[in-house]
Design an enzyme around this catalytic site. Structure first.
Site, mmCIF file in Angstrom:
data_model
loop_
_atom_site.group_PDB
_atom_site.id
_atom_site.type_symbol
_atom_site.label_atom_id
_atom_site.label_comp_id
_atom_site.label_asym_id
_atom_site.label_seq_id
_atom_site.Cartn_x
_atom_site.Cartn_y
_atom_site.Cartn_z
ATOM 1 N N HIS A 105 39.412 38.495 35.157
ATOM 2 C CA HIS A 105 40.243 38.140 36.307
ATOM 3 C C HIS A 105 40.475 36.627 36.198
ATOM 4 C CE1 HIS A 105 37.747 41.475 37.996
ATOM 5 N NE2 HIS A 105 38.805 41.793 38.692
ATOM 6 N N ASP A 108 37.587 34.602 37.511
ATOM 7 C CA ASP A 108 36.298 34.641 36.789
ATOM 8 C C ASP A 108 36.238 33.509 35.794
ATOM 9 O OD1 ASP A 108 36.191 37.294 37.757
ATOM 10 O OD2 ASP A 108 36.925 38.091 35.847
HETATM 11 C C1 XUL Z 1 35.966 46.969 40.884
HETATM 12 C C2 XUL Z 1 36.532 47.033 39.533
HETATM 13 C C3 XUL Z 1 37.298 45.846 39.097
HETATM 14 C C4 XUL Z 1 38.471 46.136 38.221
HETATM 15 C C5 XUL Z 1 39.285 44.919 37.870
HETATM 16 O O1 XUL Z 1 35.225 48.077 41.228
HETATM 17 O O2 XUL Z 1 36.342 47.990 38.809
HETATM 18 O O3 XUL Z 1 36.417 44.986 38.464
HETATM 19 O O4 XUL Z 1 38.101 46.739 37.042
HETATM 20 O O5 XUL Z 1 39.761 44.251 38.971
#
Ligand code: XUL
Ligand code: CO
Length: 441
Positions: A105, A108
């Site tokens: 993300h 992150d």
């Molecule tokens: C949350 C989840 C996220 C997604 C990406 O449960 O799985 O980490 O994979 O936003």
């Protein structure tokens, strides 16, 4: 660009394949990346990916206690410099592990600033290091995404917020995250509806929120075209957490949403095991539903715990689970450009850096074993032959006519009235088939 001063994992060498007889915990027993299965290397089948958020950012806190993770390379600040150093550590880890992909993300990898412009600047500064490290190691970005759920502005959702300014902020954030993903050669971009749902219907205009989500995704498709991003778009279903009811609740709900808003041509599904089980499904069910719609894209490989009802995001070690996954994936024709992305975190008690290696080695070996077993089941042919035979009444006669769309209720009434008795049913042989699978495990 600041360089990492010393190795973060000095005592760990590149993880090697040593085979099932090995007793070395820091070696693969089943994942032999260059070995060919069904004519393709294990590396190309599995396309393993490390997630930045759990592996490098999760402090291992729980609702009852603070984080326990020991990450000696981290200076504890939210500075860009620390984020850049952490990025280099992440690549040392992935290189030693032999994972060909990673996923992140925006927030992150780089700290959120006091404005969108400041956040974009810090993301650019860290993306430079990510690019350098990608070029140095050959490790690639499986997919990027934007964190549209952690900051308080997203308390009511992002694309489904009741606050139009928040929708606009989310759009601007996704625009930048897509552009950075493209710059880094990302092979995909994921939309997980972090808080796209509701906690109570007393304050929610459900249709309006869903329409907004549809509009948001159309804008993403438009921007993708505008910047020439060729990666695959994914939607990741999850039924609850953080909201009580997430709109993208499971594969079927996502497919329905994509069809309703005319987005099917632009998205595939990124399925996560623990999300499937939270939805009351098996991962195998979700994989088959997506595959049947031609929309199986990628997987977030993890598992829950039957004794705990929430999204525990554990590393997958259950061979039955990985066998089921790999059978569906092989039958589908593979995952590329998706992959097996370990959206999983070590337990709060597994707080040392070496635990990150044990966790990923275990997950990779479990999937490699699942792949080997699934390929053996396919080569054996008995399972497939049984299922084909079970449906053989559809291969000729009345069944073939129905499948070809050449029958009507009238024809079928005539057909049945003309028969003294209908064909007898055969046993489904569930127990025989379960035993058959066990021959391979
Ligand atoms: C949350 C989840 C996220 C997604 C990406 O449960 O799985 O980490 O994979 O936003
Ligand atoms: Co996920």
């Amino acid at each position: 660009m600041p360089k990492k001063t010393k190795e973060a994992f000095p005592r760990i060498k590149k993880i090697a394949y040593e085979g099932p007889q090995s007793r070395n915990p820091l070696a693969f027993k089943y994942y032999n990346e260059d070995e060919k299965i069904e004519g393709k290397t294990m590396k190309d089948h599995l396309r393993f990916s490390v997630v930045y958020w759990h592996t490098f950012r999760n402090p291992l806190a729980d609702p009852f206690g603070v984080g326990t993770a020991l990450r000696p390379w981290d200076d504890g600040t939210d500075s860009v410099k620390n984020a850049q150093n952490r990025a280099r550590v992440a690549f040392e880890f992935m290189e030693k592990l032999g994972a060909p992909y990673y996923a992140f993300h925006d927030r992150d990898v780089a700290p959120e600033g006091s404005s969108l412009a400041a956040s974009n600047r810090s993301l650019d500064a860290v993306a430079k290091v990510l690019k350098e490290e990608q070029d140095r190691t050959g490790i690639k970005l499986l997919w990027g995404t934007a964190c549209l759920f952690a900051h308080p502005r997203y308390m009511h959702g992002a694309a489904t917020s009741c606050n139009a300014d928040v929708f606009a902020y989310a759009a601007a954030q996704v625009k930048k995250a897509m552009e950075v993903t493209k710059q880094l050669g990302g092979e995909g971009y994921t939309f997980w509806g972090g808080r796209e749902g509701y906690s109570t219907l007393w304050n929610t205009q459900l249709k309006r929120e869903m329409d907004h989500l549809g509009a948001f995704l159309h804008m993403a498709v438009e921007h993708k075209k505008k910047i020439g991003f060729k990666g695959q778009f994914y939607i990741e279903p999850k039924p609850k957490e953080p909201t009580k009811h997430q709109y993208d609740s499971d594969a079927a709900a996502c497919l329905n949403f994509l069809r309703q808003y005319d987005l099917m041509d632009h998205f595939k599904l990124n399925l996560e095991t623990n999300h499937a089980t939270l939805a009351g499904h098996t991962m195998q069910h979700e994989l088959e539903v997506a595959s049947a719609a031609g929309a199986l894209g990628s997987i977030d490989a993890n598992t829950g715990d039957v004794m705990l009802g929430w999204d525990t995001d554990q590393f997958p070690t259950d061979i039955y689970l990985t066998t089921q996954c790999m059978l569906s994936i092989l039958n589908h024709g593979g995952l590329a450009p998706g992959g097996v992305n370990f959206d999983a975190k070590v337990r709060r008690e597994s707080f040392e850096p070496v635990d990150l290696f044990h966790a990923h080695i275990g997950g990779m070996d479990a999937f490699a074993r699942g792949l080997r077993i699934a390929a053996a089941i396919r080569a054996d042919g008995r399972l497939n032959a049984f299922v084909e035979d079970r449906y053989s009444s559809w291969d000729s006669g009345v069944g073939a006519k129905i499948e070809a769309g050449k029958s009507s209720f009238r024809d079928l009434e005539k057909y049945i009235l003309g028969k003294s008795k209908i064909a007898a049913n055969q046993s489904g042989r569930q127990e025989y088939l379960e035993n058959l699978i066990n021959e391979f495990i």
